[in-house]
Motif scaffolding. Structure first.
Motif, PDB file in Angstrom:
ATOM      1  N   SER A 153       0.742  -1.420  -0.092  1.00  0.00           N
ATOM      2  CA  SER A 153       0.095   0.232  -0.041  1.00  0.00           C
ATOM      3  C   SER A 153       0.802   1.023   0.086  1.00  0.00           C
ATOM      4  CB  SER A 153      -0.625  -0.191   0.609  1.00  0.00           C
ATOM      5  OG  SER A 153      -1.753  -1.106   0.920  1.00  0.00           O
ATOM      6  N   SER A 154       2.213   1.009   0.863  1.00  0.00           N
ATOM      7  CA  SER A 154       2.936   2.470   1.265  1.00  0.00           C
ATOM      8  C   SER A 154       3.455   2.714  -0.918  1.00  0.00           C
ATOM      9  CB  SER A 154       4.501   2.161   1.960  1.00  0.00           C
ATOM     10  OG  SER A 154       3.268   2.082   3.259  1.00  0.00           O
ATOM     11  N   ILE A 155       4.179   1.620  -1.178  1.00  0.00           N
ATOM     12  CA  ILE A 155       4.577   1.492  -3.091  1.00  0.00           C
ATOM     13  C   ILE A 155       4.134   2.521  -3.026  1.00  0.00           C
ATOM     14  CG2 ILE A 155       5.572   0.182  -4.669  1.00  0.00           C
ATOM     15  CD1 ILE A 155       6.587  -1.553  -2.560  1.00  0.00           C
ATOM     16  N   TYR A 156       2.189   1.771  -3.417  1.00  0.00           N
ATOM     17  CA  TYR A 156       1.143   2.344  -4.576  1.00  0.00           C
ATOM     18  C   TYR A 156       0.730   3.803  -3.986  1.00  0.00           C
ATOM     19  CZ  TYR A 156      -3.270   3.284  -6.487  1.00  0.00           C
ATOM     20  OH  TYR A 156      -4.647   3.160  -6.820  1.00  0.00           O
ATOM     21  N   LYS A 157       0.471   4.256  -2.802  1.00  0.00           N
ATOM     22  CA  LYS A 157       0.573   5.230  -1.988  1.00  0.00           C
ATOM     23  C   LYS A 157       1.388   5.848  -3.210  1.00  0.00           C
ATOM     24  CE  LYS A 157      -2.212   8.761  -0.256  1.00  0.00           C
ATOM     25  NZ  LYS A 157      -3.977   8.679  -1.107  1.00  0.00           N
ATOM     26  N   PHE A 158       2.707   5.778  -2.653  1.00  0.00           N
ATOM     27  CA  PHE A 158       3.930   7.052  -3.784  1.00  0.00           C
ATOM     28  C   PHE A 158       3.916   7.357  -4.811  1.00  0.00           C
ATOM     29  CE2 PHE A 158       8.249   6.755  -4.770  1.00  0.00           C
ATOM     30  CZ  PHE A 158       8.419   8.306  -4.717  1.00  0.00           C
ATOM     31  N   GLN A 159       3.360   6.113  -5.454  1.00  0.00           N
ATOM     32  CA  GLN A 159       3.727   5.534  -6.500  1.00  0.00           C
ATOM     33  C   GLN A 159       2.197   6.460  -7.406  1.00  0.00           C
ATOM     34  OE1 GLN A 159       5.905   5.428  -8.644  1.00  0.00           O
ATOM     35  NE2 GLN A 159       4.951   3.268  -9.784  1.00  0.00           N
ATOM     36  N   LYS A 160       1.567   6.375  -7.170  1.00  0.00           N
ATOM     37  CA  LYS A 160      -0.089   7.799  -7.192  1.00  0.00           C
ATOM     38  C   LYS A 160       0.596   8.699  -6.679  1.00  0.00           C
ATOM     39  CE  LYS A 160      -5.295   7.788  -5.879  1.00  0.00           C
ATOM     40  NZ  LYS A 160      -5.680   7.375  -5.244  1.00  0.00           N
ATOM     41  N   ILE A 161       0.751   8.756  -6.097  1.00  0.00           N
ATOM     42  CA  ILE A 161       1.052  10.818  -5.217  1.00  0.00           C
ATOM     43  C   ILE A 161       2.428  11.605  -6.435  1.00  0.00           C
ATOM     44  CG2 ILE A 161       2.070  11.866  -4.134  1.00  0.00           C
ATOM     45  CD1 ILE A 161       1.140  10.269  -1.692  1.00  0.00           C
ATOM     46  N   SER A 162       3.125  10.356  -6.821  1.00  0.00           N
ATOM     47  CA  SER A 162       3.829  11.125  -7.896  1.00  0.00           C
ATOM     48  C   SER A 162       3.597  11.025  -8.965  1.00  0.00           C
ATOM     49  CB  SER A 162       5.084   9.886  -7.741  1.00  0.00           C
ATOM     50  OG  SER A 162       6.490   9.483  -6.776  1.00  0.00           O
ATOM     51  N   TYR A 163       2.476  10.052  -9.589  1.00  0.00           N
ATOM     52  CA  TYR A 163       1.946  10.873 -10.667  1.00  0.00           C
ATOM     53  C   TYR A 163       0.916  12.156 -11.220  1.00  0.00           C
ATOM     54  CZ  TYR A 163      -0.947   8.976 -14.994  1.00  0.00           C
ATOM     55  OH  TYR A 163      -1.591   9.429 -15.821  1.00  0.00           O
ATOM     56  N   GLU A 164       0.782  12.011 -10.216  1.00  0.00           N
ATOM     57  CA  GLU A 164      -0.390  12.980  -9.646  1.00  0.00           C
ATOM     58  C   GLU A 164       0.335  14.483 -10.159  1.00  0.00           C
ATOM     59  OE1 GLU A 164      -2.976  12.341  -6.326  1.00  0.00           O
ATOM     60  OE2 GLU A 164      -4.421  10.899  -7.824  1.00  0.00           O
ATOM     61  N   SER A 165       1.702  14.129  -8.933  1.00  0.00           N
ATOM     62  CA  SER A 165       2.385  15.863  -8.827  1.00  0.00           C
ATOM     63  C   SER A 165       2.935  15.617 -10.372  1.00  0.00           C
ATOM     64  CB  SER A 165       3.369  15.247  -8.039  1.00  0.00           C
ATOM     65  OG  SER A 165       4.355  16.111  -7.995  1.00  0.00           O
ATOM     66  N   GLN A 166       3.295  14.919 -11.624  1.00  0.00           N
ATOM     67  CA  GLN A 166       4.350  14.955 -12.263  1.00  0.00           C
ATOM     68  C   GLN A 166       2.446  15.053 -13.356  1.00  0.00           C
ATOM     69  OE1 GLN A 166       5.549  11.190 -13.997  1.00  0.00           O
ATOM     70  NE2 GLN A 166       6.527  12.139 -15.143  1.00  0.00           N
ATOM     71  N   ASN A 167       1.399  15.085 -13.260  1.00  0.00           N
ATOM     72  CA  ASN A 167       1.095  15.502 -14.358  1.00  0.00           C
ATOM     73  C   ASN A 167       0.431  16.541 -13.908  1.00  0.00           C
ATOM     74  OD1 ASN A 167       0.111  13.132 -15.510  1.00  0.00           O
ATOM     75  ND2 ASN A 167      -2.186  12.384 -14.327  1.00  0.00           N
ATOM     76  N   ARG A 168       0.473  17.457 -12.093  1.00  0.00           N
ATOM     77  CA  ARG A 168       0.360  18.727 -12.628  1.00  0.00           C
ATOM     78  C   ARG A 168       1.655  19.511 -12.767  1.00  0.00           C
ATOM     79  NH1 ARG A 168      -1.640  16.706  -6.809  1.00  0.00           N
ATOM     80  NH2 ARG A 168       0.003  16.992  -6.328  1.00  0.00           N
ATOM     81  N   ARG A 169       2.458  19.226 -12.632  1.00  0.00           N
ATOM     82  CA  ARG A 169       3.720  19.924 -13.196  1.00  0.00           C
ATOM     83  C   ARG A 169       3.304  19.748 -15.302  1.00  0.00           C
ATOM     84  NH1 ARG A 169       6.687  17.046  -8.668  1.00  0.00           N
ATOM     85  NH2 ARG A 169       7.357  15.292 -11.395  1.00  0.00           N
ATOM     86  N   ILE A 170       2.783  18.911 -15.197  1.00  0.00           N
ATOM     87  CA  ILE A 170       3.023  18.878 -16.751  1.00  0.00           C
ATOM     88  C   ILE A 170       1.813  19.758 -17.033  1.00  0.00           C
ATOM     89  CG2 ILE A 170       2.784  17.130 -19.267  1.00  0.00           C
ATOM     90  CD1 ILE A 170       3.725  15.475 -17.944  1.00  0.00           C
ATOM     91  N   LYS A 171       0.791  19.733 -16.672  1.00  0.00           N
ATOM     92  CA  LYS A 171      -0.507  20.340 -16.917  1.00  0.00           C
ATOM     93  C   LYS A 171      -0.022  22.313 -16.569  1.00  0.00           C
ATOM     94  CE  LYS A 171      -4.827  20.724 -16.225  1.00  0.00           C
ATOM     95  NZ  LYS A 171      -6.130  20.992 -14.583  1.00  0.00           N
ATOM     96  N   ASP A 172       0.432  22.080 -15.618  1.00  0.00           N
ATOM     97  CA  ASP A 172       1.205  23.542 -15.454  1.00  0.00           C
ATOM     98  C   ASP A 172       2.083  24.820 -16.619  1.00  0.00           C
ATOM     99  OD1 ASP A 172      -0.133  24.075 -13.382  1.00  0.00           O
ATOM    100  OD2 ASP A 172       1.463  23.593 -11.607  1.00  0.00           O
ATOM    101  N   LEU A 173       3.154  23.442 -17.178  1.00  0.00           N
ATOM    102  CA  LEU A 173       4.146  23.795 -18.078  1.00  0.00           C
ATOM    103  C   LEU A 173       3.111  23.751 -19.658  1.00  0.00           C
ATOM    104  CD1 LEU A 173       6.802  21.069 -17.717  1.00  0.00           C
ATOM    105  CD2 LEU A 173       6.695  23.859 -16.914  1.00  0.00           C
ATOM    106  N   LEU A 174       2.427  23.406 -19.734  1.00  0.00           N
ATOM    107  CA  LEU A 174       1.320  23.033 -21.054  1.00  0.00           C
ATOM    108  C   LEU A 174       0.950  24.352 -20.819  1.00  0.00           C
ATOM    109  CD1 LEU A 174       0.012  19.653 -21.444  1.00  0.00           C
ATOM    110  CD2 LEU A 174       2.068  21.024 -22.116  1.00  0.00           C
ATOM    111  N   GLU A 175      -0.133  24.923 -19.691  1.00  0.00           N
ATOM    112  CA  GLU A 175      -0.367  26.184 -19.712  1.00  0.00           C
ATOM    113  C   GLU A 175      -0.004  27.051 -19.811  1.00  0.00           C
ATOM    114  OE1 GLU A 175      -2.742  26.039 -16.099  1.00  0.00           O
ATOM    115  OE2 GLU A 175      -4.066  24.616 -16.524  1.00  0.00           O
ATOM    116  N   LYS A 176       1.662  27.279 -19.400  1.00  0.00           N
ATOM    117  CA  LYS A 176       2.914  28.274 -19.195  1.00  0.00           C
ATOM    118  C   LYS A 176       2.727  28.459 -20.714  1.00  0.00           C
ATOM    119  CE  LYS A 176       4.164  28.247 -14.612  1.00  0.00           C
ATOM    120  NZ  LYS A 176       5.183  27.830 -13.980  1.00  0.00           N
TER     121      LYS A 176
END
Length: 218
Positions: A153-176
């Motif tokens: 569960s710890s590994i899955y949660k970490f992967q999920k948080i990392s994935y969501e964080s990466q998606n937010r960064r990509i979205k911000d870069l695309l918007e900029k």
């Protein structure tokens, strides 16, 4: 990062397992094996962090699990214990911690080792050191269920948080980037209008000069 997370989770949950095993008075040999496994985790951590060789540390971690877990399986009741859950976790590690052909090789080795371990324990039950008492068996299964579940569960949660964080960064870069293109487009349009105006002014000036020259010629 996944390797470090796994090692840290292993330290925490292995420590919990040692405490539980001590409380329910499991076999001293089994407790010693658990302690040795616990002490090997910092070695892999040093290899990954200080020596900057995370892939080597991951391979060593997996190979140690392939050695220690079958031994723990025979010393903790065999199929009548919670070790099967630890086997399940082990065969997922190559895909999580290692990339490339090495993950396939390690996965095949793990499947062969754990399958052979279970078959041998059934064919030769005399090799298995049983856990005395149904109560201790139940506690061992329950602790394995929650400890393995906690690590996965710890590994899955970490992967999920990392994935969501990466998606937010990509979205911000695309918007900029989109905003930058709009600004450049507006600037280009304004510049184009200025150029047209200058050309019109130049053309008007040229026409006026032509008229003046014509009057002078007359």
């Amino acid at each position: 990062k996944l390797l470090i997370l796994f090692l840290m989770s292993s330290v925490v949950f292995s420590f919990c397992s040692i405490i539980i095993s001590f409380v329910i008075h499991l076999d001293s040999t089994m407790l010693l094996i658990t302690v040795v496994t616990f002490l090997c985790v910092p070695v892999c951590f040093v290899i990954a962090q200080n020596m900057r060789k995370p892939k080597l540390a991951a391979i060593i971690t997996i190979l140690m699990a392939y050695v220690f877990f079958p031994v723990m399986f025979f010393w903790s009741g065999g199929i009548h214990s919670g070790m099967s859950m630890w086997f399940l976790m082990c065969i997922t590690l190559p895909w999580i911690l290692v990339r490339g052909k090495a993950s396939i090789v390690l996965e095949i080795i793990g499947v062969i080792i754990f399958t052979a371990t279970i078959i041998i324990s059934v064919i030769h039950p005399e090799f298995v050191h049983p856990i005395s008492g149904e109560y201790r068996v139940a506690v061992d299964i329950i602790q394995s269920l929650y400890l393995v579940g906690g690590i996965i569960s710890s590994i899955y949660k970490f992967q999920k948080i990392s994935y969501e964080s990466q998606n937010r960064r990509i979205k911000d870069l695309l918007e900029k980037e989109e905003e930058k293109k709009k600004i450049e487009s507006i600037a280009t349009d304004e510049k184009g209008e200025q150029v047209v105006a200058l050309r019109e002014n130049d053309q008007n000036g040229l026409n006026l000069q032509t008229v003046i020259e014509t009057i002078n010629d007359i």
